[in-house]
Design an enzyme around this catalytic site. Structure first.
Site, PDB file in Angstrom:
ATOM      1  CD  GLU A 105      -3.054   4.252   3.655  1.00  0.00           C
ATOM      2  OE1 GLU A 105      -3.582   3.134   3.517  1.00  0.00           O
ATOM      3  OE2 GLU A 105      -3.094   4.932   4.685  1.00  0.00           O
ATOM      4  CD  GLU A 140     -10.478  -0.986   9.735  1.00  0.00           C
ATOM      5  OE1 GLU A 140     -10.783   0.208   9.713  1.00  0.00           O
ATOM      6  OE2 GLU A 140     -10.031  -1.615   8.752  1.00  0.00           O
ATOM      7  NE  ARG A 172      -4.052  -2.026   1.062  1.00  0.00           N
ATOM      8  CZ  ARG A 172      -4.950  -2.458   1.932  1.00  0.00           C
ATOM      9  NH1 ARG A 172      -5.147  -1.771   3.031  1.00  0.00           N
ATOM     10  NH2 ARG A 172      -5.623  -3.551   1.708  1.00  0.00           N
ATOM     11  CB  SER A 191     -12.109  -3.473   6.320  1.00  0.00           C
ATOM     12  OG  SER A 191     -13.098  -2.518   6.225  1.00  0.00           O
ATOM     13  NE  ARG A 228      -4.480   3.088  12.644  1.00  0.00           N
ATOM     14  CZ  ARG A 228      -5.772   2.903  12.710  1.00  0.00           C
ATOM     15  NH1 ARG A 228      -6.249   1.951  13.456  1.00  0.00           N
ATOM     16  NH2 ARG A 228      -6.583   3.672  12.037  1.00  0.00           N
ATOM     17  CG  HIS A 229      -1.071   3.269   8.193  1.00  0.00           C
ATOM     18  ND1 HIS A 229      -1.629   4.162   9.072  1.00  0.00           N
ATOM     19  CD2 HIS A 229      -2.091   2.738   7.491  1.00  0.00           C
ATOM     20  CE1 HIS A 229      -2.945   4.170   8.899  1.00  0.00           C
ATOM     21  NE2 HIS A 229      -3.253   3.317   7.943  1.00  0.00           N
ATOM     22  NE  ARG A 233      -3.320  -1.839  11.311  1.00  0.00           N
ATOM     23  CZ  ARG A 233      -4.131  -0.989  10.697  1.00  0.00           C
ATOM     24  NH1 ARG A 233      -5.415  -1.042  10.917  1.00  0.00           N
ATOM     25  NH2 ARG A 233      -3.655  -0.108   9.870  1.00  0.00           N
TER      26      ARG A 233
END
Lengths: 197, 535
Positions: free
Chosen positions: B309, B458, B307, B461, B315-316, B509
């Site tokens: 991002e 979270e 990813r 998902s 947490r990424h 995670r």
């Protein structure tokens, strides 16, 4: 015997021009002090001072009381749910949040679509049988979604305790169709706890 | 130096004889070496990098010749692991291979702490009939982290050695050899790396900050805490696989070089692909679903997820390991939720029952509350969550997505009420979910989608997917997505597709949240984020 005479360094009558920009303090070395100050020096207390001290004590006392009240409030705020020790419920008159069925009805009316859940934690070693009676009574009056969970602090629970609230309801996938939730958690703890939001 | 040909003799006798001869030769060489070494000791110790000539069979007390498999010694020397050094082995003479954790000389004695993975044992070298003064000095001068072989006698101790993992025994060393020497200056000290943050500040002793650890990951991973974390992570992966295989799932491998971004155009890495370019997969979503359409019914896959991002949060990561599940169901997507939550509960139970040592080890450096969960898993609806948040003073709209602080607050409220760190939130508003999410048949504003939370964060998902090509096209157009780009995806549903749902979790995670750690880089061996590409 005549002493050694020293010539005066400065004459005793010099005129001093006092500056007007400073404030004047009474001369502490001058003679003729008044009686009030004299009394202070003896250790007696000025009534004005005593009044001030009393006021200060009063303020401090009120501050402590306020602090105690805030502490008490803080406890209720952090645990907004009524955390009752239900083991005492059976002995005395129920002092529960439900003051009557009318109250419960109005409570359930709010927040349409969101299930109101009562969570009860109990120790499987001492199952509270009165709960089953309570549950049966509630089911007669309302649409109750009952569920039983086992907490991770307990390793195994006998099967009859898992199905003590009856079989799983057909519509249990749609929580919002029920008026009231009744969640029983088998947990390792000393007392039966009830939490209701 | 290749495998010695003298051992290829097929007859046992010949082998035994040549072995015996070699042994005798070695013993004599050792004796001679010891004598010679006594005079030449100081010189060899001063040298920092020492590589002895390969054919040098004469062993000095210090350095063995370079172990590149010239000699297969397994027959006559069994190495005992540090974790197996228990009072049962008292008075036995054994060989141990371990690292030097610490060494301390005191006059005629040298105390070593030997370490292997999470286990440490005290070793004592005293001047006597087996050890000379030079030998003790030699041992005291050995650098930390060097790998050594010691021959020692296991001795019981009356007073427990609190600072070691093997508390009931110590080793009385008779011979010591260096297998691989470490440089004297270490980029970080292991004791500092294991010290809890608060304790370091209080006592004025150092702790190691994260960047230093990550730059020198090889050494940082040697700490007991790191060993415990990654063993536990291995357990998560294994439990995930085992539970799903037992439920009848099939493991699949999906491609990571793909032609079109699956989740959304913004966060993909582009790679040059011969004359064109391609993307690195953001999730195996597309391929999981295609497998369901290909009648595999229940599939899962474990693989990297990329990813792009530009988020520098706790947490990424830009690359992480995704554990993804997809399942066809019979009548209601809750069958899938139940399956996924049951898998998670089995993982939690497995960790709770089989990895307590690791959990305690991690807690020593990073204390946290043990992870609590309910069985069957608690499932709340989105509307209930909104009501709970509103009662706690949060203002939010009915169809608004949960912000990260709200998620954390919700986690705390749920923990307060139900005493669980793990729960499912069902029936999210349709507006905040991807285009392939199946809308709720009873309420157009909501969807058949769900998120799962651990400790208020979270981790998964998921949703029931739209399995009808027509509806999918409508939803995509509604979201303003270019249909050309997802043509292949929509086509897979044109030839009969079963209703299905699924979700994916991030391994790092989940490990981080289970252990109550605060940064996902602690649970990723060689983490990748917008600022880090090495090691």
């Amino acid at each position: 015997m005549p002493m050694y005479k020293v010539k005066p360094v400065s004459p005793g009558d010099i005129k001093i021009d006092l500056p007007t920009c400073m404030y004047k303090l009474p001369n502490t070395h001058a003679q003729g002090m008044n009686c009030g100050e004299h009394a202070l020096q003896n250790g007696e207390v000025d009534p004005a001072l005593k009044a001030l001290e009393e006021r200060q004590d009063e303020v401090l006392r009120r501050l402590y009381e306020l602090k105690a009240t805030v502490d008490g409030l803080a406890k209720t705020v952090t645990t907004p749910d009524a955390d009752l020790d239900a083991s005492t419920l059976s002995r005395g008159p129920t002092e529960s949040v439900f003051r009557g069925t009318a109250d419960l009805d109005s409570l359930l009316g709010k927040d349409l679509g969101a299930l109101r859940d009562i969570v009860i934690s109990a120790n499987p070693a001492h199952p509270p049988l009165s709960l089953l009676v309570l549950h049966a009574l509630l089911c007669q009056r309302y649409q109750v979604l009952s569920s039983v969970h086992v907490h991770s602090s307990v390793s195994a629970v006998p099967p009859p305790l898992l199905s003590c609230l009856g079989p799983r309801h057909i519509d249990s996938y749609a929580r919002q169709r029920f008026q009231l939730g009744f969640t029983l958690i088998w947990k390792d703890g000393e007392r039966v706890k009830r939490e209701q939001h | 130096c290749v495998v010695s040909s003298c051992f290829r003799a097929s007859e046992e006798e010949q082998q035994a004889q040549s072995k015996k001869a070699l042994k005798k030769q070695q013993k004599e060489a050792e004796k001679a070496a010891k004598k010679a070494e006594k005079q030449a000791k100081l010189v060899s110790v001063r040298q920092e990098t020492q590589t002895l000539p390969m054919a040098h069979h004469c062993r000095m007390e210090g350095f063995l010749f370079f172990y590149n498999s010239c000699d297969y010694k397994s027959a006559d020397r069994a190495l005992v692991r540090v974790q197996d050094l228990t009072p049962e082995k008292a008075e036995q003479q054994i060989w141990v291979r371990a690292r030097i954790h610490t060494s301390r000389a005191k006059g005629k004695q040298c105390f070593l702490v030997l370490r292997h993975q999470q286990f440490t044992v005290q070793a004592l070298l005293a001047v006597g009939d087996r050890a000379s003064k030079q030998m003790v000095k030699f041992a005291a001068n050995l650098t930390k982290e060097s790998i050594i072989d010691v021959e020692a006698v296991v001795k019981k101790v009356e007073q427990k050695i609190e600072s070691c993992s093997q508390q009931d025994v110590e080793l009385h060393v008779e011979r010591i050899f260096v297998i691989s020497q470490s440089e004297a200056r270490l980029p970080l000290q292991l004791e500092d790396a294991v010290r809890p943050e608060g304790e370091g500040d209080e006592e004025g002793r150092a702790t190691v900050n994260q960047d230093t650890r990550l730059d020198n990951r090889v050494i940082d991973l040697r700490t007991t805490t790191s060993q415990a974390i990654f063993r536990l992570q291995s357990g998560v992966c294994q439990l995930f696989r085992d539970t799903l295989i037992n439920k009848g799932f099939v493991e699949i491998q999906t491609p990571k070089i793909i032609s079109a971004a699956s989740e959304g155009g913004a966060n993909v890495f582009t790679v040059s692909y011969f004359k064109t370019s391609a993307y690195l997969a953001q999730s195996p979503q597309l391929y999981k679903q295609m497998c369901i359409c290909a009648d595999f019914d229940k599939v899962f896959c474990v693989g990297p997820v990329f990813r792009a991002e530009d988020s520098n949060t706790h947490r990424h990561l830009t690359e992480f390991v995704g554990l993804d599940i997809e399942m066809a169901f019979n009548y209601h997507y809750h069958e899938v939720i139940d399956s996924i939550t049951d898998t998670m509960v089995q993982i939690f139970k497995g960790l709770r029952d089989r990895f307590q040592t690791e959990i305690q080890t991690v807690n020593k450096q990073y204390p946290s509350e043990p992870f609590k969960f309910l069985e069957p898993t608690l499932r709340l609806e989105y509307k209930e969550a909104v009501a709970m948040l509103r009662a706690a003073g949060v203002e939010m709209g009915d169809e608004e997505d949960l912000s990260t602080p709200n998620e954390k607050l919700l986690g705390r409220l749920v923990k307060e009420k139900y005493d669980t760190d793990f729960f499912v939130l069902d029936k999210y508003p349709l507006a905040v979910r991807p285009f392939y999410t199946m809308p709720d048949p009873n309420n157009a504003k909501y969807s058949n989608s769900y998120d799962m939370f651990m400790r208020g964060e979270e981790i998964l998902s998921g949703a029931q997917r739209v399995h009808d090509a027509q509806l999918l096209t409508e939803r995509a157009m509604h979201h303003g997505i270019d249909l050309e780009k997802i043509k292949a995806y929509i086509d897979s549903f044109r030839y009969g597709a079963p209703p299905h749902a699924g979700g994916g979790i991030g391994l790092e995670r989940v490990t981080m949240l289970y252990l109550g750690l605060h940064n996902v880089r602690q649970t990723s061996m060689f983490p990748r984020d917008p600022k880090r590409l090495t090691p």
